[in-house]
Design an enzyme around this catalytic site. Sequence first.
Site, PDB file in Angstrom:
ATOM      1  N   HIS A 127       0.808  -1.221   0.000  1.00  0.00           N
ATOM      2  CA  HIS A 127       0.000   0.000   0.000  1.00  0.00           C
ATOM      3  C   HIS A 127       0.835   1.262   0.000  1.00  0.00           C
ATOM      4  CE1 HIS A 127       1.220  -0.554   4.106  1.00  0.00           C
ATOM      5  NE2 HIS A 127       0.704   0.581   4.472  1.00  0.00           N
ATOM      6  N   CYS A 128       2.161   1.147   0.071  1.00  0.00           N
ATOM      7  CA  CYS A 128       2.997   2.341   0.236  1.00  0.00           C
ATOM      8  C   CYS A 128       3.893   2.629  -0.956  1.00  0.00           C
ATOM      9  CB  CYS A 128       3.852   2.212   1.496  1.00  0.00           C
ATOM     10  SG  CYS A 128       2.935   2.346   3.036  1.00  0.00           S
ATOM     11  N   ILE A 129       4.870   1.769  -1.189  1.00  0.00           N
ATOM     12  CA  ILE A 129       5.949   2.097  -2.113  1.00  0.00           C
ATOM     13  C   ILE A 129       5.480   2.317  -3.556  1.00  0.00           C
ATOM     14  CG2 ILE A 129       8.242   1.446  -2.924  1.00  0.00           C
ATOM     15  CD1 ILE A 129       8.587  -0.203  -0.441  1.00  0.00           C
TER      16      ILE A 129
END
Length: 445
Positions: free
Chosen positions: A275-277
């Site tokens: 969900h981030c990078i």
Amino acid sequence: MASSPFSDLSGKISTRQAHAGVIGLGYVGLPLAITLARSGFAVTGFDIDPGKKVSLDAGRSYIEAVTDEALKTEMAAKRFGSTSDFSELAKCDVIIICVPTPLTKHRDPDLSFVEATCRSIAAALRPGQLVVLESTTYPGTTDEVVKTILEKTGLRSGTDFFLGFSPEREDPGNRDFQTATIPKIVAGDGGEARELMQAFYGAAVKTVVPVSSNATAEAVKLTENIFRSVNIALVNELKTVYAAMGIDVWEVIEAAKTKPFGYMPFYPGPGLGGHCIPIDPFYLTWKSREYELPTRFIELAGEINSAMPRHVVSKLAEALDVRAGKALSRCRILVLGLAYKKNVPDIRESPSLRLIEIIEERGGTADYHDPFVDEIPTTREYMALKGRRSVDLNETSIRSYDAILISTDHDRVDYAALAKWAPLILDTRNVFTRLGLMAEHVVKA
């Protein structure tokens, strides 16, 4: 001391009388809610997914970081409960937003979940509440978007209610750190808001790190993930260059990391997931346009990482042609690992989904095996894959595929059996070298 929204809320926090509401009970929200409950706060979790409430009411956790036992303990102590009734927000003294912040198909920030949540909060907003955004976003979101929506009620941030930002730092599958032990960045809209943020999170988290503004805290989160994105892109590019030279990038990294200073190992893979990078860097890229400033490193890293699934499938097609004399369009491929990282069931932005899509675009047939993901759920981008189920691994099934593509190196896989029965293996995670199982029919990609 005269009563005021600040002093009243400060007193409630210091005595653990503040009631906390956590909106979004996913990988960030549920562990946070249970951590707050353990520290003595009464917590209500809010989520629009009725399935989550059914599971929670039955004492079943769907997040690895929260055990069933921990969930049942806090529920039995009446420190945690869940609801989909957002009018209950009026009873909460601290409201924490942990909802998704994805990208649109044009790679622009999609704040629709944040904005909808803020409108729900505004409908219940009252003096003496602290509202916190934890969702990752671009610098300025808390003060420009969240604050604007909440102040349409006529209440004022810093006077009637208080506003802060504290970026989530969850790492699914990492058992070395829990919510309570990961240092927490906190910031607020004004000195009193920041003080409340420090007091509230300091009651539940071991280390609190205050910064000067909400925008700074938002930038901290982006910086952490941009750092990883750029460095992963670097090793992905090195992988392709060294492969052309006949050099194994994995061996290079293992040797390089023996240097005790000035080097930090990052590893290549089939693409970025989670969900981030894959998402967060583009939030800064989008915001930088407002200042007419380029973000060359970020955008180049995104291009390299986004190209990895197609590069891997090209290597797969080449290996099938050279080693088996078959075209990918006539082959059955088993993608091993649907989750974006090992030993977790999280498929958000998983490159495995893209790998399956590309294989089938090129005429091949693709199935998957994942010991943590029985069935592909509804996703925003891969609706055509919904409902496909993980195939069992046995000698018959393994031999029935023309190649096995290792996308995620889960520990719950018998790699020795794969090495024995699979006619061709494409390894994007270096797992066969690590296990001493490299053979002629195992190709690194």
